[in-house]
Design a protein around this motif. Structure first.
Motif, PDB file in Angstrom:
ATOM      1  N   ALA A  81       0.823  -1.205   0.000  1.00 58.88           N
ATOM      2  CA  ALA A  81       0.000   0.000   0.000  1.00 58.88           C
ATOM      3  C   ALA A  81       0.860   1.259   0.000  1.00 58.88           C
ATOM      4  N   LEU A  82       1.980   1.225   0.721  1.00 59.82           N
ATOM      5  CA  LEU A  82       2.869   2.382   0.753  1.00 59.82           C
ATOM      6  C   LEU A  82       3.506   2.617  -0.613  1.00 59.82           C
ATOM      7  N   ALA A  83       3.859   1.535  -1.306  1.00 61.63           N
ATOM      8  CA  ALA A  83       4.420   1.672  -2.652  1.00 61.63           C
ATOM      9  C   ALA A  83       3.412   2.334  -3.594  1.00 61.63           C
ATOM     10  N   LEU A  84       2.143   1.933  -3.499  1.00 58.72           N
ATOM     11  CA  LEU A  84       1.100   2.557  -4.329  1.00 58.72           C
ATOM     12  C   LEU A  84       0.906   4.022  -3.937  1.00 58.72           C
ATOM     13  N   HIS A  85       1.008   4.310  -2.647  1.00 60.59           N
ATOM     14  CA  HIS A  85       0.880   5.704  -2.199  1.00 60.59           C
ATOM     15  C   HIS A  85       2.007   6.561  -2.755  1.00 60.59           C
ATOM     16  N   GLN A  86       3.220   6.045  -2.715  1.00 63.49           N
ATOM     17  CA  GLN A  86       4.364   6.805  -3.208  1.00 63.49           C
ATOM     18  C   GLN A  86       4.343   6.953  -4.720  1.00 63.49           C
ATOM     19  N   ARG A  87       3.770   5.973  -5.425  1.00 61.70           N
ATOM     20  CA  ARG A  87       3.743   6.035  -6.885  1.00 61.70           C
ATOM     21  C   ARG A  87       2.553   6.825  -7.412  1.00 61.70           C
ATOM     22  N   ASP A  88       1.375   6.565  -6.870  1.00 62.63           N
ATOM     23  CA  ASP A  88       0.148   7.150  -7.408  1.00 62.63           C
ATOM     24  C   ASP A  88      -0.535   8.122  -6.459  1.00 62.63           C
ATOM     25  N   GLY A  89       0.003   8.253  -5.243  1.00 62.52           N
ATOM     26  CA  GLY A  89      -0.645   9.140  -4.285  1.00 62.52           C
ATOM     27  C   GLY A  89      -1.908   8.581  -3.681  1.00 62.52           C
ATOM     28  N   ARG A  90      -2.071   7.262  -3.691  1.00 62.83           N
ATOM     29  CA  ARG A  90      -3.283   6.674  -3.119  1.00 62.83           C
ATOM     30  C   ARG A  90      -3.318   6.891  -1.606  1.00 62.83           C
ATOM     31  N   PRO A  91      -4.503   7.210  -1.086  1.00 59.55           N
ATOM     32  CA  PRO A  91      -4.599   7.481   0.372  1.00 59.55           C
ATOM     33  C   PRO A  91      -4.300   6.233   1.191  1.00 59.55           C
ATOM     34  N   LEU A  92      -3.693   6.454   2.340  1.00 64.68           N
ATOM     35  CA  LEU A  92      -3.265   5.358   3.188  1.00 64.68           C
ATOM     36  C   LEU A  92      -3.208   5.856   4.624  1.00 64.68           C
ATOM     37  N   ALA A  93      -3.780   5.068   5.528  1.00 66.84           N
ATOM     38  CA  ALA A  93      -3.737   5.401   6.951  1.00 66.84           C
ATOM     39  C   ALA A  93      -3.592   4.112   7.750  1.00 66.84           C
ATOM     40  N   VAL A  94      -3.019   4.235   8.941  1.00 66.11           N
ATOM     41  CA  VAL A  94      -2.809   3.096   9.825  1.00 66.11           C
ATOM     42  C   VAL A  94      -3.342   3.438  11.212  1.00 66.11           C
ATOM     43  N   LEU A  95      -4.077   2.506  11.776  1.00 65.83           N
ATOM     44  CA  LEU A  95      -4.513   2.605  13.168  1.00 65.83           C
ATOM     45  C   LEU A  95      -3.743   1.578  13.983  1.00 65.83           C
ATOM     46  N   PHE A  96      -3.196   2.007  15.095  1.00 65.09           N
ATOM     47  CA  PHE A  96      -2.517   1.090  16.014  1.00 65.09           C
ATOM     48  C   PHE A  96      -3.307   1.086  17.313  1.00 65.09           C
ATOM     49  N   CYS A  97      -3.821  -0.091  17.686  1.00 64.40           N
ATOM     50  CA  CYS A  97      -4.733  -0.206  18.828  1.00 64.40           C
ATOM     51  C   CYS A  97      -4.105  -1.079  19.911  1.00 64.40           C
ATOM     52  N   ASP A  98      -4.217  -0.632  21.139  1.00 62.10           N
ATOM     53  CA  ASP A  98      -3.716  -1.399  22.279  1.00 62.10           C
ATOM     54  C   ASP A  98      -4.783  -1.397  23.366  1.00 62.10           C
ATOM     55  N   LEU A  99      -5.173  -2.592  23.823  1.00 61.45           N
ATOM     56  CA  LEU A  99      -6.200  -2.688  24.863  1.00 61.45           C
ATOM     57  C   LEU A  99      -5.668  -2.135  26.177  1.00 61.45           C
ATOM     58  N   ASP A 100      -6.513  -1.390  26.879  1.00 60.15           N
ATOM     59  CA  ASP A 100      -6.138  -0.827  28.176  1.00 60.15           C
ATOM     60  C   ASP A 100      -6.436  -1.828  29.281  1.00 60.15           C
ATOM     61  N   ASP A 101      -5.464  -2.048  30.145  1.00 61.38           N
ATOM     62  CA  ASP A 101      -5.629  -2.899  31.329  1.00 61.38           C
ATOM     63  C   ASP A 101      -6.008  -4.335  30.985  1.00 61.38           C
ATOM     64  N   PHE A 102      -5.495  -4.829  29.835  1.00 61.31           N
ATOM     65  CA  PHE A 102      -5.798  -6.216  29.482  1.00 61.31           C
ATOM     66  C   PHE A 102      -5.158  -7.192  30.457  1.00 61.31           C
ATOM     67  N   LYS A 103      -4.007  -6.836  30.998  1.00 64.81           N
ATOM     68  CA  LYS A 103      -3.334  -7.720  31.948  1.00 64.81           C
ATOM     69  C   LYS A 103      -4.223  -8.006  33.154  1.00 64.81           C
ATOM     70  N   ALA A 104      -5.031  -7.024  33.561  1.00 60.54           N
ATOM     71  CA  ALA A 104      -5.913  -7.234  34.705  1.00 60.54           C
ATOM     72  C   ALA A 104      -6.954  -8.309  34.411  1.00 60.54           C
ATOM     73  N   VAL A 105      -7.377  -8.417  33.142  1.00 59.41           N
ATOM     74  CA  VAL A 105      -8.333  -9.466  32.766  1.00 59.41           C
ATOM     75  C   VAL A 105      -7.688 -10.833  32.912  1.00 59.41           C
ATOM     76  N   ASN A 106      -6.464 -10.974  32.425  1.00 56.44           N
ATOM     77  CA  ASN A 106      -5.753 -12.252  32.570  1.00 56.44           C
ATOM     78  C   ASN A 106      -5.524 -12.597  34.030  1.00 56.44           C
ATOM     79  N   ASP A 107      -5.123 -11.608  34.826  1.00 55.73           N
ATOM     80  CA  ASP A 107      -4.825 -11.870  36.231  1.00 55.73           C
ATOM     81  C   ASP A 107      -6.070 -12.261  37.008  1.00 55.73           C
ATOM     82  N   ARG A 108      -7.186 -11.652  36.688  1.00 57.55           N
ATOM     83  CA  ARG A 108      -8.411 -11.886  37.464  1.00 57.55           C
ATOM     84  C   ARG A 108      -9.195 -13.092  36.976  1.00 57.55           C
ATOM     85  N   HIS A 109      -9.287 -13.240  35.657  1.00 58.27           N
ATOM     86  CA  HIS A 109     -10.170 -14.280  35.093  1.00 58.27           C
ATOM     87  C   HIS A 109      -9.411 -15.432  34.454  1.00 58.27           C
ATOM     88  N   GLY A 110      -8.100 -15.317  34.300  1.00 61.31           N
ATOM     89  CA  GLY A 110      -7.321 -16.393  33.703  1.00 61.31           C
ATOM     90  C   GLY A 110      -7.060 -16.150  32.226  1.00 61.31           C
TER      91      GLY A 110
END
Length: 776
Positions: free
Chosen positions: A360-389
């Motif tokens: 996708a980045l190669a197409l963006h650099q060649r043709d200007g195609r739009p490109l976006a990235v979302l990076f998601c991280d769960l909040d307090d996921f460790k507490a779920v593992n610690d409490r519920h397994g």
């Protein structure tokens, strides 16, 4: 096979006793025959007991082959009992055909499933059976047997049997023995190639026993066809030895350890084995046609059966190969999916996401195609593992994956790139903030785990390709999204943050830091985009310009103008602030030396880090810049910034003294907000104090009292005070009333290029090359 040594020794001694005693000539013919027959009978009984008693201690195929072989030995022993009765009580020394043949021929019928079961047996921890391979081995055995039978029949066996077989029954019995013996012998040889290594010893013993029986059967058939009246004990040795070896095989257990696998050449030999005798029958057929001989009925029937079996074998092989190809294709597809997808959630993994992001980045650099990235991280996921397994955590991750898929378009790529980290590639254009908000809303809804409601949040970083300059690689774009996500984490979690160039990435730096470092370390030293602006410093009572402050400004080719506070802080973070200071110093000295007319004697202020004071190279840089441009030293005033504590106040004071004797003057910048301001004022002979803008507010309260005290202290020490941050006439009047004579701020002009700040006639108008950045 050490475990079979004792039974083998006993078997060998038994055979030797029977053969020696029966054929010694010491006994009469009847007693000699009795010893021979009883020896064969007892060997059969031994085989029955060994097979059936040991079968009770085993399971699976190891049990079944013993049961089958025990039945085979029972039939054979029954036939031997009848045979002995006919011989000892009648006048026929070789009673054939007789009911005893029915018992004898039971052995090959039941021994066939026995050897097949043993060859297909696996040790307890072994791999599953390969039934199609065993079936092919049986077919190969039948093909070889048929082809060899045709060869032997056409060359010798046919004439021998025809000469000795007076009736159809005698003919059938005479043929049955060599055919069944040949079948068993060939099948055992073929099955040895595919038997589990742990069972080959047993199979070899069992095969040796069946071969021994076959040899005596062949001797018997030959003697009968020749009309012999008796069978010597030596010819019967195979019957005793065969049953003894069957008993030894039953008493021997499968090896627990795997033997070395068969060599590839051995396997190829067994695979080609059925085709060799078939080819020989073809040669025989051609020879017979050349001699004008015709095939009899037996040859035609057996050859037809061989060809039919060969066709069946090829059909099974083709079918098995087709099944194997289908399984191989499915396995390859499964492996490919596993290589590029997360096993827990079924989402794309980091490898596949990186590949699609790079495309996708190669197409963006060649043709200007739009490109976006979302990076998601769960909040307090460790507490779920610690409490519920961890199992509950895994179920939660699968539900999160489903919601992420539903929050974006079908063509977007959702990937799990870490434990509780997800990345989304958006390629369809439009504002990526919409999908980002939907992701946060979807993950923000409670999750149901086995009837229990669990709530987790998510921090999302968003970056658009091209919004902050060129992106060198997919990794760099992903790091930008990751930096934005962690910025949200630091602000309290559960936030959507768009990337900015000053956000540090996972390497501890930022794109801004990399771009600034590249600018400052340019090959020709010109620092493209870096410039110097000036702001006037005036007398408060009449507004006359008495000095200008040189300020660094940076405009990046793709990032555009960057805030001075931002890039100065970045330069300090990456350890390149000295390059900025030296660039501004050199440019300011060059420009001040060119002042003429009303500005011919005004000073130029240059910021320098107080932490550099006391370093010999800094003093040399200052002296060199002044001398290089011919500037009067007293017209240069270095402003000491207090963004970091002085490492050595004594060394800094010494540097101020030495440069002061050279003529350079000094000022303490942002006075009152730095480290040990009064101590520095006392220790270092500075010429000016620049009062921080926080004290220039004319509120009549504590700021005014502090400001009055500082002005009084500095006046008493002979130090000039300059008020910073003056923006209104009221502030200017208040500072003048407190005794402050000079001021600086937007009230008197913002920082700008020199040609916009200086009045007409204040500059020498000439072409000047760009000032190179000091090396090092």
């Amino acid at each position: 096979m050490p475990r079979a040594s004792k039974p083998l020794l006993v078997a060998a001694l038994s055979v030797a006793v029977v053969v020696t005693l029966g054929g010694s000539g010491l006994l009469s013919p009847w007693w000699s025959q009795l010893v021979d027959d009883v020896g064969q009978f007892l060997a059969g009984v031994a085989a029955i007991l060994a097979c059936w008693l040991t079968a009770a201690r085993h399971g699976g195929a190891q049990r079944w082959w013993r049961l089958w072989m025990g039945g085979a030995a029972l039939g054979w022993t029954g036939g031997q009992a009848l045979w002995s009765w006919y011989q000892l009580s009648g006048a026929d020394a070789l009673p054939s055909p007789s009911l005893a043949d029915a018992g004898y021929l039971t052995l090959p019928v039941l021994a066939l499933p026995a050897v097949v079961s043993l060859a297909s047996a696996r040790p307890p921890a072994g791999s599953p059976r390969r039934r199609p391979g065993q079936l092919l081995m049986v077919l190969d055995g039948l093909i070889v047997v048929g082809a060899l039978f045709v060869l032997t029949w056409a060359t010798a066996l046919g004439s021998v049997v025809a000469a000795g077989a007076a009736t159809p029954l005698a003919y059938t019995v005479a043929i049955a023995y060599p055919v069944t013996d040949l079948v068993l012998t060939i099948i055992v040889i073929l099955l040895l190639a595919t038997a589990a290594p742990a069972n080959r010893g047993q199979l070899a013993l069992l095969g040796a026993g069946l071969l021994s029986l076959s040899l005596s059967d062949s001797a018997f058939a030959y003697l009968v066809s020749k009309g012999a009246t008796s069978m010597p004990p030596a010819a019967d040795a195979g019957f005793v030895a065969g049953q003894a070896l069957v008993a030894v095989a039953a008493l021997t257990s499968a090896r627990s350890e795997d033997a070395a696998p068969a060599r590839p050449g051995t396997r190829w030999a067994f695979m080609l084995l059925p085709y060799v005798p078939v080819a020989l029958t073809g040669v025989l057929f051609i020879v017979q046609l050349a001699r004008g001989e015709s095939m009899d009925g037996v040859e035609i029937a057996v050859e037809t059966a061989v060809i039919s079996l060969l066709i069946i074998r090829q059909a099974i092989t083709l079918l098995e190969n087709a099944v194997l190809l289908d399984r191989l294709s499915l396995s390859q597809a499964r492996l490919a999916h596993q290589a590029f997808h997360d096993a827990l959630t079924g989402l794309a993994n980091r490898v596949l996401f990186h590949d699609r992001l790079g495309h996708a980045l190669a197409l963006h650099q060649r043709d200007g195609r739009p490109l976006a990235v979302l990076f998601c991280d769960l909040d307090d996921f460790k507490a779920v593992n610690d409490r519920h397994g961890h199992h509950a955590g895994d179920r939660l991750l699968r539900q999160v994956a489903d919601r992420l898929r539903g929050a974006v378009r079908e063509g977007d790529t959702v990937a799990r790139v870490g434990g509780d980290e997800f990345a989304i590639l958006l390629e369809g254009g439009g504002d990526p903030g919409g999908p980002a908000e939907r992701v946060m809303a979807e993950i923000g809804r409670p999750f149901d785990l086995d009837g229990e409601t669990i709530a987790v949040g998510v921090s999302v970083g968003l970056v658009e390709a091209g919004a902050h300059g060129a992106v060198p690689s997919a990794d760099a774009l992903l790091r930008r999204a990751d930096a934005a996500m962690y910025a949200g984490k630091r602000r309290g979690k559960g936030r959507l943050v768009r990337y900015r160039v000053d956000l540090p990435d996972g390497t501890g730096t930022s794109d801004l830091a990399e771009a600034l470092a590249a600018t400052l370390r340019s090959e020709d030293g010109s620092a493209p985009g870096l410039d110097v602006h000036y702001q006037p410093i005036v007398r408060l009572h009449d507004g006359t310009v008495v000095a200008v402050e040189a300020l660094a400004r940076w405009t990046h080719p793709s990032l555009g103008p960057v805030s001075a506070d931002l890039f100065i802080a970045t330069a300090e973070q990456i350890g390149l602030i000295r390059l900025v200071d030296d660039f501004v110093l050199d440019r300011a000295c060059r420009d001040a030396a060119a002042f003429r007319g009303p500005w011919a004697s005004i000073a130029v202020h240059v910021n320098t880090s107080a932490a550099r004071l006391g370093l010999p190279e800094h003093e040399e840089t200052v002296r060199a810049a002044v001398l290089r441009h011919g500037l009067a030293p007293h017209r240069l005033l270095l402003e000491l910034t207090e963004t970091a504590p002085l490492p050595d106040l004594g060394a800094a004071a010494g540097a101020v003294h030495r440069l002061g004797r050279f003529g350079v003057r000094f000022a303490l910048d942002d006075f009152g907000t730095g480290y040990n301001a009064l101590a520095q004022l006392h220790a270092m002979p500075v010429d000016e104090v620049k009062l921080d803008r926080s004290f220039t507010l004319a509120d009549g309260g504590r700021s005014e009292a502090i400001c009055r005290s500082i002005v009084q202290i500095c006046t008493g020490m002979g130090v000039t005070v300059v008020a910073e941050g003056i923006e209104t006439d009221r502030q200017a009047a208040a500072m003048a009333a407190l005794g402050c004579r000079y001021g600086q701020g937007h009230r008197y002009g913002v920082s700008a290029p020199l040609n916009l700040v200086a009045p007409p006639g204040a500059l020498v108008l000439e072409e000047r090359a760009a000032t190179p950045l000091a090396s090092g």
